[in-house]
Write an enzyme that holds these catalytic residues in place. Structure first.
Site, mmCIF file in Angstrom:
data_model
loop_
_atom_site.group_PDB
_atom_site.id
_atom_site.type_symbol
_atom_site.label_atom_id
_atom_site.label_comp_id
_atom_site.label_asym_id
_atom_site.label_seq_id
_atom_site.Cartn_x
_atom_site.Cartn_y
_atom_site.Cartn_z
ATOM 1 N N GLU A 147 -51.674 24.427 51.656
ATOM 2 C CA GLU A 147 -51.550 23.573 52.836
ATOM 3 C C GLU A 147 -50.090 23.192 53.009
ATOM 4 O OE1 GLU A 147 -51.376 19.637 51.406
ATOM 5 O OE2 GLU A 147 -50.498 21.327 50.318
ATOM 6 N N GLU B 183 -47.488 22.736 50.198
ATOM 7 C CA GLU B 183 -47.103 23.941 49.467
ATOM 8 C C GLU B 183 -47.843 24.257 48.171
ATOM 9 O OE1 GLU B 183 -44.959 25.832 50.988
ATOM 10 O OE2 GLU B 183 -43.975 24.467 52.356
ATOM 11 N N TRP C 116 -32.323 18.844 42.996
ATOM 12 C CA TRP C 116 -32.910 18.852 41.666
ATOM 13 C C TRP C 116 -32.900 20.241 41.012
ATOM 14 C CZ3 TRP C 116 -36.853 16.131 45.052
ATOM 15 C CH2 TRP C 116 -36.442 14.821 45.307
#
Length: 599
Positions: free
Chosen positions: A349, A352, A232
């Site tokens: 966490e 990300e 992407w």
């Protein structure tokens, strides 16, 4: 019949078509194959896309050097079907079709130099012209091949993509057959030195182990990238990814999962090198591990993720490494975990993009401290301060992260995270990834809480664990797989356009289903003595493989999306669950943690 190999007088060195990377539409990240030679004399890795060679990496795995190299027939590429040409090496074959023609191309790298070799045969219904379209991203690369200048109906020969003066020509002069034999022999020898579990599909298992081995950089031992792909916006948004996408970087979390899979497979050397890399690249003097690095150890993203800092503590314990040098380095990481502000609160966490108190992060930190304490005690050192912190956090994890007032159940269940350590508070936050509105933290769940069970911090039959399993299945399970968390936005738009975060107008994107989460569920089910369900999870992961036996990051309708493929973490989860099934329990569950909290 005209033969490419026979037209030696017309041998040409192709001039690469060079275009600036920002102006190039990115290639899809769902690679159909990934390969390299076992030898360090060949610092080059290839990927295959839907029309031929996709990105080639050189001189290391953080550096894509070319964009694509395709056979053109009458100026047009064909559509390719990819398959392993040898089940026991990373040799791949593509069968291409176009208007009135067919081609077959087999790919390897030359084990003696930085060159990719392609063996080509073409059959056409009419005379056609053959050419090679080669687009580089950075550096210099040459293409050499024996190509007829006149139209032909049939042709057979080789082309090479090389890096350095005369490298492509030298590989071509050696010949495809000789290079391919040596290439295959290197992988056969590697697999012959390993074990294979009874539970796994033989072809996919061998492919997975080879893919994991291939993700290790050759100039930087122990540096294993997350994926040789750029999904992407990471492939085209230079504001988001100024040089390259982050998947071609080393993430301590991914490296830990790959290393534990390789230990199970019998390649402890890989895991040892990975631990050494982690400890060499600690951020000094405080001892935390960077969010990610290039393969040479240069930090790229710099957020703090406490589970990644705990990763070397867990891995060292698995390897039984308690020599002074290792322990001194681990001590810096353990001390950082104790000293971090409001620890085990983490700036990020494992997904990300959020800070807070995460049950998955807390599980890693608690288990890591207990494992480190055990290594200290083996050396006759006092470990009380680390055990005291671990015990306190193990007792508090439920009060920090399990809600009694959430919308999904009147009984307590674990949340993805809490912002304030108060899971019963209606604190709102924005999930990011194009989510338009803030959401109550009590409405966001995540399968990652199962780290508490896998790492021995909580029992598999704990009532809050069981209730959270039910809630997560109700909220996140679809098509037999699981989403990462409530309203995950990391994926394509509703109409299939690529994920991005710098849209000119707000654009909702949708995260799909993650096969690696099936592996984590399988490990949990083994701890409930439900081997049949765990075996089903292994089959579910296997079902997501593409024709080249690459496992994806995300799937939809049973097929990989254009997410990162192959994802090393997914292959690692397949390998690890297969061995866990054979042994009847998760293979990397630290027994020292189990004894402390569950005995």
């Amino acid at each position: 019949m005209k033969s490419l190999a026979l037209v030696v007088l017309l041998l040409v060195t192709m001039t690469p078509v060079a275009r600036a990377a920002p102006d190039v539409v990115p290639l899809p990240a769902d690679k159909q194959a990934f390969g390299t030679a076992r030898s360090t004399a060949s610092p080059v890795w290839f990927t295959l896309g839907h029309q031929g060679l996709s990105e080639i990496f050189h001189p290391d795995l953080s550096t894509p050097a070319t964009r694509e190299t395709r056979l053109l027939v009458d100026g047009k590429p064909g559509q390719a079907y990819t398959e392993p040409a040898d089940d026991r090496s990373l040799t791949f074959r593509q069968r291409l079709r176009g208007d009135g023609w067919r081609a077959e191309i087999t790919y390897v790298t030359d084990p003696r130099r930085a060159a990719v070799l392609a063996d080509v045969s073409v059959r056409a219904e009419r005379p056609v012209r053959l050419s090679i379209d080669h687009v580089r991203i950075k550096g210099s690369s040459d293409v050499a091949g024996s190509l007829p200048t006149n139209p032909v109906r049939r042709a057979k020969g080789t082309f090479a993509v090389g890096f350095g003066d005369g490298v492509a020509q030298a590989a071509l002069n050696r010949g495809f057959a000789s290079a391919a034999r040596e290439y295959a022999r290197g992988w056969h020898t590697y697999l012959d030195g390993l074990k294979r579990p009874k539970s796994a599909d033989r072809r996919l298992y061998d492919q997975s182990v080879m893919v994991l081995a291939a993700t290790e950089d050759k100039a930087n031992p122990g540096a294993s990238i997350a994926s040789p792909s750029f999904p992407w916006a990471f492939g085209f948004d230079r504001e988001l990814a100024p040089e390259l996408g982050p998947y071609a970087l080393v993430w301590p979390r991914d490296l830990y999962h790959v290393s534990t899979a390789m230990i199970a497979a019998g390649d402890r050397g890989f895991a040892g090198r990975a631990l050494d890399f982690m400890l060499r690249k600690q951020q000094r003097p405080d001892g935390h591990l960077p969010q990610n690095t290039r393969v040479d150890g240069t930090p790229v993203w710099t957020k703090v993720q406490l589970d990644q800092t705990a990763a070397p503590l867990l891995l060292a314990h698995q390897l039984g490494r308690h020599d002074k040098s290792t322990v001194d380095s681990l001590r810096r990481s353990a001390d950082y975990l104790l000293a971090y502000p409001n620890s085990p609160f983490s700036e990020q966490e494992r997904w990300e993009n959020q800070d807070g108190y995460s049950p998955a992060t807390i599980a890693s930190v608690v288990a890591g401290l207990v494992c480190f304490a055990d290594l200290l005690q083996r050396n006759g050192e006092n470990a009380d301060r680390y055990l005291t912190a671990a015990d306190e956090w193990q007792r508090k994890v439920e009060s920090w992260t399990a809600t009694k007032t959430g919308p999904y159940s009147p009984k307590p269940y674990y949340l993805r995270l809490t912002k304030d350590g108060n899971p019963d508070a209606p604190t709102k936050y924005n999930l990011g990834d194009n989510n338009p509105t803030d959401i109550d933290q009590r409405a966001v769940v995540d399968p990652s809480f199962l780290e508490l069970v896998r790492l021995g911090v909580k029992r598999a039959d704990d009532p809050v664990i069981r209730n959270t399993v039910a809630v997560v299945d109700q909220q996140l399970k679809e098509q037999g797989y699981w989403h990462r968390f409530t309203q995950d936005g990391y994926g394509e738009t509703a109409d299939g356009r690529p994920w991005g975060i710098n849209w000119p107008t707000p654009t909702r994107t949708y995260g799909r289903l993650w096969p690696l989460l099936s592996g984590e569920r399988g490990e949990y089910e083994l701890l409930l003595n439900d081997k049949a369900s765990a075996a089903k999870r292994l089959s579910q992961i296997a079902a997501t493989a593409n024709s080249g036996l690459m496992l994806p990051e995300q799937v939809w309708d049973g097929r990989g999306t254009t997410s990162a493929t192959p994802l090393a973490w997914t292959h690692a989860q397949y390998v690890r669950l297969a061995w866990s099934l054979d042994r009847g329990t998760p293979v990397e569950r630290p027994s020292v943690v189990v004894r402390r909290y569950l005995s």
